[in-house]
Motif scaffolding. Structure first.
Motif, PDB file in Angstrom:
ATOM      1  N   LYS A  89       0.808  -1.220   0.000  1.00  0.00           N
ATOM      2  CA  LYS A  89       0.000   0.000   0.000  1.00  0.00           C
ATOM      3  C   LYS A  89       0.845   1.275   0.000  1.00  0.00           C
ATOM      4  O   LYS A  89       0.485   2.263  -0.642  1.00  0.00           O
ATOM      5  CB  LYS A  89      -0.978   0.003   1.172  1.00  0.00           C
ATOM      6  CG  LYS A  89      -0.372   0.145   2.549  1.00  0.00           C
ATOM      7  CD  LYS A  89      -1.481   0.231   3.602  1.00  0.00           C
ATOM      8  CE  LYS A  89      -0.902   0.432   4.996  1.00  0.00           C
ATOM      9  NZ  LYS A  89      -1.966   0.545   6.019  1.00  0.00           N
ATOM     10  N   GLU A  90       1.981   1.276   0.706  1.00  0.00           N
ATOM     11  CA  GLU A  90       2.820   2.480   0.727  1.00  0.00           C
ATOM     12  C   GLU A  90       3.404   2.755  -0.664  1.00  0.00           C
ATOM     13  O   GLU A  90       3.452   3.904  -1.125  1.00  0.00           O
ATOM     14  CB  GLU A  90       3.957   2.315   1.740  1.00  0.00           C
ATOM     15  CG  GLU A  90       3.500   2.190   3.192  1.00  0.00           C
ATOM     16  CD  GLU A  90       3.206   0.754   3.604  1.00  0.00           C
ATOM     17  OE1 GLU A  90       2.986   0.510   4.803  1.00  0.00           O
ATOM     18  OE2 GLU A  90       3.210  -0.133   2.717  1.00  0.00           O
ATOM     19  N   ILE A  91       3.853   1.690  -1.336  1.00  0.00           N
ATOM     20  CA  ILE A  91       4.393   1.823  -2.692  1.00  0.00           C
ATOM     21  C   ILE A  91       3.281   2.227  -3.654  1.00  0.00           C
ATOM     22  O   ILE A  91       3.480   3.025  -4.578  1.00  0.00           O
ATOM     23  CB  ILE A  91       5.035   0.495  -3.147  1.00  0.00           C
ATOM     24  CG1 ILE A  91       6.090   0.030  -2.132  1.00  0.00           C
ATOM     25  CG2 ILE A  91       5.628   0.642  -4.539  1.00  0.00           C
ATOM     26  CD1 ILE A  91       7.228   1.001  -1.941  1.00  0.00           C
ATOM     27  N   GLN A 111      14.118   5.513  -5.065  1.00  0.00           N
ATOM     28  CA  GLN A 111      14.192   4.268  -4.303  1.00  0.00           C
ATOM     29  C   GLN A 111      13.357   4.437  -3.037  1.00  0.00           C
ATOM     30  O   GLN A 111      13.519   5.414  -2.299  1.00  0.00           O
ATOM     31  CB  GLN A 111      15.630   3.918  -3.920  1.00  0.00           C
ATOM     32  CG  GLN A 111      15.732   2.567  -3.199  1.00  0.00           C
ATOM     33  CD  GLN A 111      17.130   2.282  -2.686  1.00  0.00           C
ATOM     34  OE1 GLN A 111      17.776   3.172  -2.143  1.00  0.00           O
ATOM     35  NE2 GLN A 111      17.599   1.049  -2.852  1.00  0.00           N
ATOM     36  N   VAL A 112      12.473   3.485  -2.792  1.00  0.00           N
ATOM     37  CA  VAL A 112      11.582   3.560  -1.634  1.00  0.00           C
ATOM     38  C   VAL A 112      11.861   2.380  -0.715  1.00  0.00           C
ATOM     39  O   VAL A 112      11.818   1.223  -1.139  1.00  0.00           O
ATOM     40  CB  VAL A 112      10.101   3.546  -2.066  1.00  0.00           C
ATOM     41  CG1 VAL A 112       9.201   3.654  -0.845  1.00  0.00           C
ATOM     42  CG2 VAL A 112       9.817   4.674  -3.045  1.00  0.00           C
ATOM     43  N   MET A 113      12.155   2.696   0.540  1.00  0.00           N
ATOM     44  CA  MET A 113      12.403   1.658   1.544  1.00  0.00           C
ATOM     45  C   MET A 113      11.413   1.858   2.679  1.00  0.00           C
ATOM     46  O   MET A 113      11.401   2.911   3.322  1.00  0.00           O
ATOM     47  CB  MET A 113      13.847   1.726   2.045  1.00  0.00           C
ATOM     48  CG  MET A 113      14.879   1.615   0.919  1.00  0.00           C
ATOM     49  SD  MET A 113      16.590   1.723   1.482  1.00  0.00           S
ATOM     50  CE  MET A 113      16.766   0.160   2.340  1.00  0.00           C
ATOM     51  N   ILE A 114      10.574   0.866   2.894  1.00  0.00           N
ATOM     52  CA  ILE A 114       9.502   0.950   3.882  1.00  0.00           C
ATOM     53  C   ILE A 114       9.749  -0.056   5.000  1.00  0.00           C
ATOM     54  O   ILE A 114      10.125  -1.206   4.751  1.00  0.00           O
ATOM     55  CB  ILE A 114       8.131   0.649   3.231  1.00  0.00           C
ATOM     56  CG1 ILE A 114       7.840   1.634   2.100  1.00  0.00           C
ATOM     57  CG2 ILE A 114       7.015   0.663   4.268  1.00  0.00           C
ATOM     58  CD1 ILE A 114       7.638   3.052   2.541  1.00  0.00           C
ATOM     59  N   ASN A 121      10.991  -5.266   1.215  1.00  0.00           N
ATOM     60  CA  ASN A 121      11.986  -5.182   0.149  1.00  0.00           C
ATOM     61  C   ASN A 121      11.975  -3.790  -0.470  1.00  0.00           C
ATOM     62  O   ASN A 121      10.904  -3.231  -0.734  1.00  0.00           O
ATOM     63  CB  ASN A 121      11.691  -6.217  -0.940  1.00  0.00           C
ATOM     64  CG  ASN A 121      12.026  -7.624  -0.484  1.00  0.00           C
ATOM     65  OD1 ASN A 121      12.891  -7.822   0.354  1.00  0.00           O
ATOM     66  ND2 ASN A 121      11.316  -8.598  -1.035  1.00  0.00           N
ATOM     67  N   PRO A 122      13.151  -3.206  -0.707  1.00  0.00           N
ATOM     68  CA  PRO A 122      13.178  -1.898  -1.365  1.00  0.00           C
ATOM     69  C   PRO A 122      12.619  -1.991  -2.783  1.00  0.00           C
ATOM     70  O   PRO A 122      12.736  -3.023  -3.441  1.00  0.00           O
ATOM     71  CB  PRO A 122      14.661  -1.525  -1.391  1.00  0.00           C
ATOM     72  CG  PRO A 122      15.409  -2.671  -0.848  1.00  0.00           C
ATOM     73  CD  PRO A 122      14.478  -3.719  -0.402  1.00  0.00           C
ATOM     74  N   VAL A 123      12.008  -0.918  -3.224  1.00  0.00           N
ATOM     75  CA  VAL A 123      11.415  -0.860  -4.564  1.00  0.00           C
ATOM     76  C   VAL A 123      11.936   0.379  -5.278  1.00  0.00           C
ATOM     77  O   VAL A 123      12.016   1.460  -4.690  1.00  0.00           O
ATOM     78  CB  VAL A 123       9.871  -0.817  -4.487  1.00  0.00           C
ATOM     79  CG1 VAL A 123       9.272  -0.622  -5.874  1.00  0.00           C
ATOM     80  CG2 VAL A 123       9.326  -2.092  -3.852  1.00  0.00           C
ATOM     81  N   PHE A 124      12.302   0.206  -6.540  1.00  0.00           N
ATOM     82  CA  PHE A 124      12.698   1.330  -7.381  1.00  0.00           C
ATOM     83  C   PHE A 124      11.488   1.757  -8.209  1.00  0.00           C
ATOM     84  O   PHE A 124      10.831   0.926  -8.837  1.00  0.00           O
ATOM     85  CB  PHE A 124      13.847   0.932  -8.310  1.00  0.00           C
ATOM     86  CG  PHE A 124      15.091   0.500  -7.578  1.00  0.00           C
ATOM     87  CD1 PHE A 124      15.977   1.437  -7.073  1.00  0.00           C
ATOM     88  CD2 PHE A 124      15.364  -0.850  -7.382  1.00  0.00           C
ATOM     89  CE1 PHE A 124      17.124   1.041  -6.392  1.00  0.00           C
ATOM     90  CE2 PHE A 124      16.498  -1.258  -6.708  1.00  0.00           C
ATOM     91  CZ  PHE A 124      17.387  -0.307  -6.208  1.00  0.00           C
ATOM     92  N   ILE A 125      11.201   3.042  -8.186  1.00  0.00           N
ATOM     93  CA  ILE A 125      10.078   3.583  -8.953  1.00  0.00           C
ATOM     94  C   ILE A 125      10.632   4.519 -10.021  1.00  0.00           C
ATOM     95  O   ILE A 125      11.298   5.508  -9.706  1.00  0.00           O
ATOM     96  CB  ILE A 125       9.085   4.340  -8.052  1.00  0.00           C
ATOM     97  CG1 ILE A 125       8.543   3.412  -6.956  1.00  0.00           C
ATOM     98  CG2 ILE A 125       7.934   4.908  -8.883  1.00  0.00           C
ATOM     99  CD1 ILE A 125       7.618   4.103  -5.970  1.00  0.00           C
ATOM    100  N   ILE A 126      10.379   4.172 -11.273  1.00  0.00           N
ATOM    101  CA  ILE A 126      10.837   4.997 -12.392  1.00  0.00           C
ATOM    102  C   ILE A 126       9.628   5.691 -13.009  1.00  0.00           C
ATOM    103  O   ILE A 126       8.622   5.052 -13.319  1.00  0.00           O
ATOM    104  CB  ILE A 126      11.534   4.154 -13.475  1.00  0.00           C
ATOM    105  CG1 ILE A 126      12.673   3.340 -12.873  1.00  0.00           C
ATOM    106  CG2 ILE A 126      12.055   5.051 -14.596  1.00  0.00           C
ATOM    107  CD1 ILE A 126      13.327   2.396 -13.867  1.00  0.00           C
ATOM    108  N   LYS A 127       9.755   6.987 -13.178  1.00  0.00           N
ATOM    109  CA  LYS A 127       8.712   7.765 -13.847  1.00  0.00           C
ATOM    110  C   LYS A 127       9.274   8.257 -15.177  1.00  0.00           C
ATOM    111  O   LYS A 127      10.294   8.948 -15.214  1.00  0.00           O
ATOM    112  CB  LYS A 127       8.294   8.952 -12.982  1.00  0.00           C
ATOM    113  CG  LYS A 127       7.307   9.898 -13.653  1.00  0.00           C
ATOM    114  CD  LYS A 127       7.033  11.095 -12.751  1.00  0.00           C
ATOM    115  CE  LYS A 127       6.138  12.116 -13.421  1.00  0.00           C
ATOM    116  NZ  LYS A 127       5.924  13.310 -12.566  1.00  0.00           N
TER     117      LYS A 127
END
Length: 413
Positions: free
Chosen positions: A233-235, A373-376, A392-398
């Motif tokens: 949900k945060e991502i 990079q998003v680390m929750i 797990n960290p997630v990379f978000i590319i726009k």
């Protein structure tokens, strides 16, 4: 007020309520067959039938000849009527509008519904049904201008096809006439067993207690999903914010999994089109169930593999990619080809190798991008204390698709 070249008159409900002064003023009377038939006049008449462009050309010729044109319309010409088109074509300085009571107002009066509590849409002459689905997401009471005697049945079939059973239907026919009839159908399927007059108006009312909960950032546990295959949900919240959605955006959620991102996009793009694309049948069925759980009626589940199925969909201006790039690195090029110019693509990536491949492709194309990079971490109790467990960290590319990024744009469907 100085007379204008064109007057558009609302005829009211249950008959033609047009003053004799207006009829005397006109040289040419324009309207539908039913309305013109009720006007007792020897004046020249132009029947609205077939292409509206042909009618507009005839009116333009009449004006050039110095004729005064009276267009007779149902109810309020500017409420799902011909008034808007007349102003667009001839300009407000040439068109004078005279509104009257509408069918939807009379329907609300009959049912005791305050007019400001109903959302009114029209399917008259329209193949698409998403206008109704959008309205159902925004209001507990929806009024629908139908397309003749088969209109209520068409509505019922569309609702049943999508397994929408949160509403019952009221059909009001021939209002303000001797044949006036009002019938309520608690079960939508019963509508299919009846016949209706050509002049009818349908009202859908939400069944008490069937209101759905839908917001951006729903708990992961709310959705039915497979083995944790869900955008957390945060991502989800961050990814949706980067899409910069508009109220009427067309969205593709590619590799949708359980559909959580696409479904929550409908909170913002309530008047848009949203497609959750998933190749696995099991997950596709989960998306359909999650749409029912949330009442995100405008979201359509598509069982297919991208990019092959994209060419069959309306062009998107916003695209979320939650999976599939590791199998087909060229998918971004296909997405760019099929989506609209000046659109936005948001990609979620968990593996460093996939990130490297995608970034290399984007840089090779010279596309503008933003990488986050998003680390929750989420809290959990340890005895009487509180600790955090990282996700797990997630990379978000726009990626913003500008005109220079275009591979080849196709026509919008």
């Amino acid at each position: 007020m100085k007379d204008k070249l064109i007057k558009v008159i609302g005829a009211g409900v249950g008959g033609v309520d047009v003053s004799s002064e207006h009829i005397k003023w006109a040289d040419l009377l324009v309207g539908g067959e039913r309305l013109l038939k009720e006007i007792n006049s020897s004046k020249e008449k132009l029947l609205i039938k077939g292409s509206i462009k042909h009618i507009l050309k005839r009116i333009a010729v009449a004006i050039k000849e110095g004729k005064k044109v009276l267009v007779v319309s149902d109810g309020d010409p500017l409420f799902f009527g011909i008034g808007k088109r007349m102003i667009q074509e001839f300009g407000k300085e040439c068109v004078e509008i005279h509104p009257n009571v509408t069918v939807s107002q009379v329907a609300c009066a009959r049912l005791g519904i305050p007019f400001d509590e109903i959302k009114v849409v029209s399917i008259h002459g329209k193949k698409e049904f998403f206008y109704v689905l959008s309205a159902l997401m925004q209001s507990d009471i929806v009024g629908i201008y139908t397309d003749g005697a088969e209109g209520p049945k068409r509505i019922a079939k569309e609702l049943l096809k999508r397994e929408i059973r949160d509403f019952f239907m009221i059909v009001l026919e021939e209002l303000e006439t001797d044949k006036e009839r009002i019938r309520e159908f608690k079960k939508i399927e019963h509508v299919l067993e009846e016949d209706f007059f050509d002049l009818n108006f349908a009202v859908l009312r939400r069944i008490s207690g069937s209101k759905h909960t839908l917001k951006i950032g729903m708990d992961d546990s709310f959705y039915r999903h497979e083995r944790g295959l869900i955008t957390k949900k945060e991502i989800r919240v961050i990814s949706i914010s980067k899409l910069e959605l508009k109220s009427d955006s067309t969205v593709w959620d590619i590799g949708a999994g359980c559909g959580s991102v696409g479904i929550e996009c409908s909170c913002i793009s309530k008047e848009g089109r949203i497609f959750c694309i998933e190749k696995e049948l099991k997950r596709f069925l989960m998306i359909k169930e999650n749409i029912k759980r949330t009442g995100a009626y405008i979201v359509e589940a598509v069982c297919g593999k991208a990019p092959d199925c994209l060419k069959e969909l309306p062009s998107a201006d916003r695209v979320f990619v939650g999976g599939g790039l590791s199998e087909d690195p060229l998918m971004l090029e296909h997405i760019s080809r099929y989506m609209k110019q000046d659109g936005i693509i948001v990609i979620n990536i968990a593996l460093i190798e996939n990130l490297a491949n995608v970034l290399a492709f984007i840089k090779e194309k010279g596309w503008e991008f933003e990488l986050t990079q998003v680390m929750i971490s989420r809290s959990h109790p340890i005895g009487k204390s509180t600790a955090f467990s990282p996700l797990n960290p997630v990379f978000i590319i726009k990626v913003e698709k500008r005109s220079k990024n275009v591979v080849k744009d196709r026509k919008e469907k």
